[in-house]
Scaffold this motif. Sequence first.
Motif, mmCIF file in Angstrom:
data_model
loop_
_atom_site.group_PDB
_atom_site.id
_atom_site.type_symbol
_atom_site.label_atom_id
_atom_site.label_comp_id
_atom_site.label_asym_id
_atom_site.label_seq_id
_atom_site.Cartn_x
_atom_site.Cartn_y
_atom_site.Cartn_z
ATOM 1 N N ARG A 20 -12.887 -9.682 5.189
ATOM 2 C CA ARG A 20 -11.421 -9.663 5.068
ATOM 3 C C ARG A 20 -10.917 -10.557 3.940
ATOM 4 N NH1 ARG A 20 -12.346 -9.831 10.540
ATOM 5 N NH2 ARG A 20 -11.950 -7.845 11.559
ATOM 6 N N ASP A 21 -11.517 -11.731 3.794
ATOM 7 C CA ASP A 21 -11.050 -12.669 2.775
ATOM 8 C C ASP A 21 -11.508 -12.299 1.367
ATOM 9 O OD1 ASP A 21 -13.708 -13.303 3.417
ATOM 10 O OD2 ASP A 21 -13.426 -15.454 3.112
ATOM 11 N N HIS A 22 -12.224 -11.176 1.225
ATOM 12 C CA HIS A 22 -12.668 -10.711 -0.086
ATOM 13 C C HIS A 22 -12.204 -9.284 -0.385
ATOM 14 C CE1 HIS A 22 -15.286 -14.221 0.146
ATOM 15 N NE2 HIS A 22 -15.417 -14.103 -1.156
ATOM 16 N N GLN A 23 -11.325 -8.744 0.441
ATOM 17 C CA GLN A 23 -10.851 -7.371 0.214
ATOM 18 C C GLN A 23 -9.887 -7.323 -0.962
ATOM 19 O OE1 GLN A 23 -9.447 -5.951 4.039
ATOM 20 N NE2 GLN A 23 -11.528 -5.801 4.823
ATOM 21 N N LEU A 46 -21.061 -9.387 9.321
ATOM 22 C CA LEU A 46 -20.182 -8.488 8.572
ATOM 23 C C LEU A 46 -19.885 -7.218 9.364
ATOM 24 C CD1 LEU A 46 -18.602 -8.330 5.994
ATOM 25 C CD2 LEU A 46 -20.645 -7.526 4.817
ATOM 26 N N TYR A 47 -20.889 -6.668 10.058
ATOM 27 C CA TYR A 47 -20.644 -5.501 10.912
ATOM 28 C C TYR A 47 -19.536 -5.797 11.917
ATOM 29 C CZ TYR A 47 -24.844 -2.792 9.608
ATOM 30 O OH TYR A 47 -25.777 -2.054 8.944
ATOM 31 N N ASN A 48 -19.485 -7.017 12.413
ATOM 32 C CA ASN A 48 -18.489 -7.362 13.426
ATOM 33 C C ASN A 48 -17.079 -7.456 12.868
ATOM 34 O OD1 ASN A 48 -20.049 -7.279 15.782
ATOM 35 N ND2 ASN A 48 -21.018 -9.200 15.190
ATOM 36 N N GLU A 49 -16.930 -7.519 11.560
ATOM 37 C CA GLU A 49 -15.600 -7.416 10.959
ATOM 38 C C GLU A 49 -15.154 -5.959 10.893
ATOM 39 O OE1 GLU A 49 -14.235 -9.612 7.694
ATOM 40 O OE2 GLU A 49 -15.532 -11.334 8.104
ATOM 41 N N VAL A 107 -20.810 -10.309 1.141
ATOM 42 C CA VAL A 107 -19.371 -10.120 1.313
ATOM 43 C C VAL A 107 -18.980 -8.658 1.493
ATOM 44 C CG1 VAL A 107 -18.745 -12.253 0.117
ATOM 45 C CG2 VAL A 107 -18.986 -10.136 -1.188
ATOM 46 N N SER A 108 -19.901 -7.732 1.206
ATOM 47 C CA SER A 108 -19.585 -6.314 1.307
ATOM 48 C C SER A 108 -20.880 -5.548 1.539
ATOM 49 C CB SER A 108 -18.913 -5.842 0.008
ATOM 50 O OG SER A 108 -18.355 -4.572 0.154
ATOM 51 N N MET A 109 -20.790 -4.419 2.268
ATOM 52 C CA MET A 109 -21.992 -3.606 2.444
ATOM 53 C C MET A 109 -21.636 -2.173 2.800
ATOM 54 S SD MET A 109 -23.737 -5.104 5.903
ATOM 55 C CE MET A 109 -22.882 -5.030 7.463
ATOM 56 N N VAL A 110 -22.615 -1.308 2.596
ATOM 57 C CA VAL A 110 -22.485 0.112 2.894
ATOM 58 C C VAL A 110 -23.863 0.647 3.259
ATOM 59 C CG1 VAL A 110 -22.746 0.757 0.455
ATOM 60 C CG2 VAL A 110 -21.714 2.362 2.029
ATOM 61 N N THR A 111 -23.911 1.571 4.207
ATOM 62 C CA THR A 111 -25.158 2.221 4.595
ATOM 63 C C THR A 111 -25.192 3.617 4.003
ATOM 64 O OG1 THR A 111 -25.232 0.986 6.668
ATOM 65 C CG2 THR A 111 -26.576 2.992 6.548
ATOM 66 N N LEU A 112 -26.325 3.966 3.406
ATOM 67 C CA LEU A 112 -26.556 5.292 2.839
ATOM 68 C C LEU A 112 -27.732 5.929 3.558
ATOM 69 C CD1 LEU A 112 -26.125 7.464 0.548
ATOM 70 C CD2 LEU A 112 -27.894 6.195 -0.713
#
Length: 145
Positions: free
Chosen positions: A86-89, A21-24, A58-63
Amino acid sequence: MRSGVSVRVLGHADVDSALLLYNELTFGPPAQNAGAFDAVITHPGSSVFGGFIGDDLVSMVTLHLLPNVLWNARPYALIENVVTRRDHQKQGLGRTVMNAAIAVAWDADAYKIMLMTGQKRGAKGFYEAVGFSAEDKFAMVLRRD
């Protein structure tokens, strides 16, 4: 929270999915270092939240929650590396993981949450819809390649 999506803090078992996912997200060198991911998820005050549909990340965020001297010693938070496959935006997944990270920052009594987004990514409207504003601060970057 969007129906059908579960959010949890990522651990070492999620490293392969997280690196994909990071590579997207990146325009830079590819993310391939499992040790670097482990360094982030084990760093005090840092968490990576993942949004899952079934078993698929499918999605992530760093806090990052950071200690502070000012504002009655309340921490401040930094959000980084927000990405949705991308396919889940455009399905509310980014908002779902962002809201999870924001809730943790507020629960930690952070007095502010900061983030930066690239000017060419077209994500400014997304962050504004989540509640962020560019009116208060100027973001600046000093890079060393």
